[in-house]
Design a protein around this motif. Structure first.
Motif, mmCIF file in Angstrom:
data_model
loop_
_atom_site.group_PDB
_atom_site.id
_atom_site.type_symbol
_atom_site.label_atom_id
_atom_site.label_comp_id
_atom_site.label_asym_id
_atom_site.label_seq_id
_atom_site.Cartn_x
_atom_site.Cartn_y
_atom_site.Cartn_z
ATOM 1 N N ILE A 175 38.002 -38.572 27.050
ATOM 2 C CA ILE A 175 38.163 -37.196 26.590
ATOM 3 C C ILE A 175 37.805 -36.211 27.704
ATOM 4 O O ILE A 175 38.554 -35.269 27.982
ATOM 5 C CB ILE A 175 37.290 -36.926 25.344
ATOM 6 N N LEU A 176 36.676 -36.439 28.363
ATOM 7 C CA LEU A 176 36.258 -35.548 29.452
ATOM 8 C C LEU A 176 37.224 -35.633 30.627
ATOM 9 O O LEU A 176 37.506 -34.623 31.279
ATOM 10 C CB LEU A 176 34.838 -35.913 29.906
ATOM 11 N N TRP A 177 37.731 -36.838 30.895
ATOM 12 C CA TRP A 177 38.691 -37.010 31.993
ATOM 13 C C TRP A 177 39.991 -36.249 31.721
ATOM 14 O O TRP A 177 40.508 -35.558 32.600
ATOM 15 C CB TRP A 177 38.969 -38.498 32.200
ATOM 16 N N VAL A 178 40.515 -36.366 30.507
ATOM 17 C CA VAL A 178 41.742 -35.641 30.150
ATOM 18 C C VAL A 178 41.513 -34.134 30.248
ATOM 19 O O VAL A 178 42.327 -33.406 30.829
ATOM 20 C CB VAL A 178 42.214 -36.032 28.735
ATOM 21 N N GLU A 185 45.296 -28.824 36.197
ATOM 22 C CA GLU A 185 46.764 -28.858 36.179
ATOM 23 C C GLU A 185 47.337 -30.131 36.786
ATOM 24 O O GLU A 185 48.370 -30.128 37.450
ATOM 25 C CB GLU A 185 47.334 -27.614 36.880
ATOM 26 N N LYS A 186 46.662 -31.234 36.515
ATOM 27 C CA LYS A 186 47.155 -32.527 36.966
ATOM 28 C C LYS A 186 48.090 -33.134 35.926
ATOM 29 O O LYS A 186 47.860 -33.006 34.730
ATOM 30 C CB LYS A 186 45.988 -33.482 37.215
ATOM 31 N N HIS A 187 49.152 -33.783 36.390
ATOM 32 C CA HIS A 187 50.047 -34.505 35.488
ATOM 33 C C HIS A 187 49.428 -35.862 35.140
ATOM 34 O O HIS A 187 48.924 -36.561 36.014
ATOM 35 C CB HIS A 187 51.417 -34.699 36.143
ATOM 36 N N LEU A 188 49.465 -36.212 33.859
ATOM 37 C CA LEU A 188 48.831 -37.442 33.391
ATOM 38 C C LEU A 188 49.839 -38.367 32.731
ATOM 39 O O LEU A 188 50.670 -37.919 31.936
ATOM 40 C CB LEU A 188 47.730 -37.116 32.373
ATOM 41 N N LYS A 189 49.769 -39.645 33.054
ATOM 42 C CA LYS A 189 50.503 -40.668 32.320
ATOM 43 C C LYS A 189 49.499 -41.418 31.454
ATOM 44 O O LYS A 189 48.560 -42.012 31.966
ATOM 45 C CB LYS A 189 51.198 -41.631 33.284
ATOM 46 N N ILE A 190 49.712 -41.370 30.144
ATOM 47 C CA ILE A 190 48.750 -41.938 29.206
ATOM 48 C C ILE A 190 49.455 -42.969 28.323
ATOM 49 O O ILE A 190 50.531 -42.702 27.783
ATOM 50 C CB ILE A 190 48.117 -40.845 28.315
ATOM 51 N N VAL A 191 48.815 -44.117 28.140
ATOM 52 C CA VAL A 191 49.458 -45.203 27.390
ATOM 53 C C VAL A 191 49.579 -44.868 25.899
ATOM 54 O O VAL A 191 48.706 -44.241 25.304
ATOM 55 C CB VAL A 191 48.716 -46.542 27.561
ATOM 56 N N PRO A 230 45.631 -43.786 23.139
ATOM 57 C CA PRO A 230 45.119 -42.857 24.146
ATOM 58 C C PRO A 230 46.019 -41.619 24.308
ATOM 59 O O PRO A 230 45.517 -40.515 24.546
ATOM 60 C CB PRO A 230 45.089 -43.704 25.421
ATOM 61 N N TYR A 231 47.322 -41.804 24.158
ATOM 62 C CA TYR A 231 48.247 -40.669 24.216
ATOM 63 C C TYR A 231 47.958 -39.676 23.086
ATOM 64 O O TYR A 231 47.905 -38.454 23.307
ATOM 65 C CB TYR A 231 49.684 -41.187 24.136
ATOM 66 N N ASP A 232 47.745 -40.191 21.875
ATOM 67 C CA ASP A 232 47.361 -39.323 20.746
ATOM 68 C C ASP A 232 46.084 -38.547 21.072
ATOM 69 O O ASP A 232 45.994 -37.345 20.834
ATOM 70 C CB ASP A 232 47.089 -40.158 19.475
ATOM 71 N N MET A 233 45.094 -39.276 21.599
ATOM 72 C CA MET A 233 43.814 -38.645 21.926
ATOM 73 C C MET A 233 43.990 -37.533 22.969
ATOM 74 O O MET A 233 43.372 -36.467 22.867
ATOM 75 C CB MET A 233 42.825 -39.691 22.461
ATOM 76 N N SER A 246 52.106 -30.248 28.033
ATOM 77 C CA SER A 246 53.334 -30.671 28.715
ATOM 78 C C SER A 246 53.036 -31.453 29.999
ATOM 79 O O SER A 246 53.926 -32.105 30.550
ATOM 80 C CB SER A 246 54.206 -29.458 29.034
ATOM 81 N N LEU A 247 51.787 -31.400 30.452
ATOM 82 C CA LEU A 247 51.388 -32.167 31.635
ATOM 83 C C LEU A 247 51.158 -33.638 31.306
ATOM 84 O O LEU A 247 50.986 -34.457 32.200
ATOM 85 C CB LEU A 247 50.102 -31.581 32.239
ATOM 86 N N ILE A 248 51.168 -33.969 30.010
ATOM 87 C CA ILE A 248 50.891 -35.342 29.567
ATOM 88 C C ILE A 248 52.200 -36.073 29.301
ATOM 89 O O ILE A 248 53.021 -35.621 28.504
ATOM 90 C CB ILE A 248 50.030 -35.343 28.291
ATOM 91 N N THR A 249 52.380 -37.206 29.956
ATOM 92 C CA THR A 249 53.576 -38.026 29.789
ATOM 93 C C THR A 249 53.205 -39.350 29.131
ATOM 94 O O THR A 249 52.215 -39.978 29.500
ATOM 95 C CB THR A 249 54.243 -38.309 31.145
ATOM 96 N N LYS A 250 54.015 -39.751 28.167
ATOM 97 C CA LYS A 250 53.806 -41.030 27.476
ATOM 98 C C LYS A 250 54.191 -42.192 28.403
ATOM 99 O O LYS A 250 55.206 -42.133 29.104
ATOM 100 C CB LYS A 250 54.661 -41.052 26.218
ATOM 101 N N ALA A 251 53.363 -43.224 28.404
ATOM 102 C CA ALA A 251 53.643 -44.407 29.221
ATOM 103 C C ALA A 251 53.254 -45.656 28.433
ATOM 104 O O ALA A 251 52.544 -45.579 27.439
ATOM 105 C CB ALA A 251 52.864 -44.345 30.526
ATOM 106 N N ASP A 252 53.748 -46.816 28.895
ATOM 107 C CA ASP A 252 53.290 -48.062 28.279
ATOM 108 C C ASP A 252 52.387 -48.805 29.258
ATOM 109 O O ASP A 252 52.378 -48.509 30.458
ATOM 110 C CB ASP A 252 54.457 -48.937 27.816
ATOM 111 N N SER A 253 51.625 -49.725 28.755
ATOM 112 C CA SER A 253 50.564 -50.347 29.549
ATOM 113 C C SER A 253 51.085 -51.145 30.742
ATOM 114 O O SER A 253 50.345 -51.367 31.708
ATOM 115 C CB SER A 253 49.713 -51.249 28.659
ATOM 116 N N THR A 254 52.367 -51.554 30.721
ATOM 117 C CA THR A 254 52.917 -52.295 31.858
ATOM 118 C C THR A 254 53.071 -51.405 33.080
ATOM 119 O O THR A 254 53.257 -51.904 34.194
ATOM 120 C CB THR A 254 54.282 -52.901 31.496
#
Length: 299
Positions: A175-178, A185-191, A230-233, A246-254
């Motif tokens: 939570i603190l990291w996100v 303003e960092k782009h994040l890929k979250i599983v 984690p994406y929901d969180m 909008s900086l958060i992108t959905k990703a899968d664990s692979t």
């Protein structure tokens, strides 16, 4: 009641240092290194739980009625690369604590994890069959087995993805990291293909204290109640703190290469803890609100 806690400098440990004296109990807080908890009425003692003699001497000196063992190596990838150190903290140290408890008639409340499961059949109840995928998970399961084969009064509090904040933190949490990443303003890929029941540190502390106060033996699931990815969180964190989702992108664990394998779907069924202990954790939204309140106080 006289309660001794290990790992008092960690996130859960610091929450217990705040909580236990406020409930009228005598607290002995122990940890490796200098005390990070400067407020409160309690005794502090430095203790390295991987040192058998130090553990035996500490418990003999203070003679608590209950020990809550929050200490351990919890960085999943570090455990994979530092197996010997992981075993010392997560298995051998539990044996030393159990030995000290046996000699002094002490109830041991030990923290464990959802990572003892393979994630094939989550959420799990207390009777589910463990099958760890990582060395961390195996070490925590071995720590549980130490208690199962002991002659002491024991309890295991299993938890999931603990989050929260204290003034001096040795490591961050999702939570603190996100929040910090989005503020910068960092782009994040979250599983979005893993599920957990994230746990507010205050709720976990309350669950541990309830076990101690009720002298409840056996295994208890002590986690949050909302099953989320984690994406929901991350999305809920962005919404709560007014940050750019909008900086958060959905990703899968692979997408990610990590030394330790993670279970896909864990999370806990809390019926036993609710009915037996009266445990009532906050929702994830309520947990974010509490975290926000504390951040405002610390700023």
């Amino acid at each position: 009641m006289q309660i001794l806690i290990t790992g008092a400098n960690g996130l859960l440990g610091q929450k217990l240092v705040e909580l236990i004296p406020n409930h009228g109990h005598v607290l002995i807080a122990t940890s490796k290194g200098a005390n990070r908890n400067q407020k409160g009425h309690y005794t502090y003692a430095q203790l390295d739980i991987t040192d058998r003699d130090a553990v035996l001497n500490c418990i003999e000196e203070h003679k608590p009625q209950v020990i809550i063992n929050t200490a351990g190596m919890t960085n999943v990838d570090q455990c994979e690369s530092e197996k010997e150190a992981c075993t010392k903290l997560n298995v051998d140290a539990v044996a030393y604590l159990a030995e000290a408890c046996s000699l002094n008639n002490v109830h041991l409340v030990h923290l464990s994890t959802d990572f003892i499961f393979d994630g094939e059949d989550g959420p799990y109840d207390e009777n589910a069959q463990p099958n760890p995928l990582s060395f961390y998970g195996s070490s925590k399961l071995d720590g549980e087995k130490v208690l199962l084969s002991s002659d002491i009064k024991w309890s295991i509090a299993r938890t999931v993805l603990v989050y929260g904040i204290v003034r001096q933190m040795s490591r961050s949490n999702i939570i603190l990291w996100v929040k910090e990443s989005l503020e910068n303003e960092k782009h994040l890929k979250i599983v979005d293909d893993q599920w957990r029941t994230p746990t507010l540190a205050e709720d976990l502390a309350i669950g541990c204290l309830l076990i101690a106060e009720k002298s409840a033996e056996g295994v208890y699931n002590i986690s949050g109640k909302d099953l989320l990815t984690p994406y929901d969180m991350a999305l809920m964190t962005a919404e709560h703190f007014g940050l750019d989702a909008s900086l958060i992108t959905k990703a899968d664990s692979t997408t990610f290469t990590q030394p330790a394998k993670r279970p896909a779907k864990t999370g806990f069924i809390l019926d036993k803890a609710k009915q037996t202990l009266g445990y009532d954790p906050r929702s994830f939204k309520e947990g974010l609100a509490e975290l926000g309140r504390q951040l405002a106080l610390y700023s």
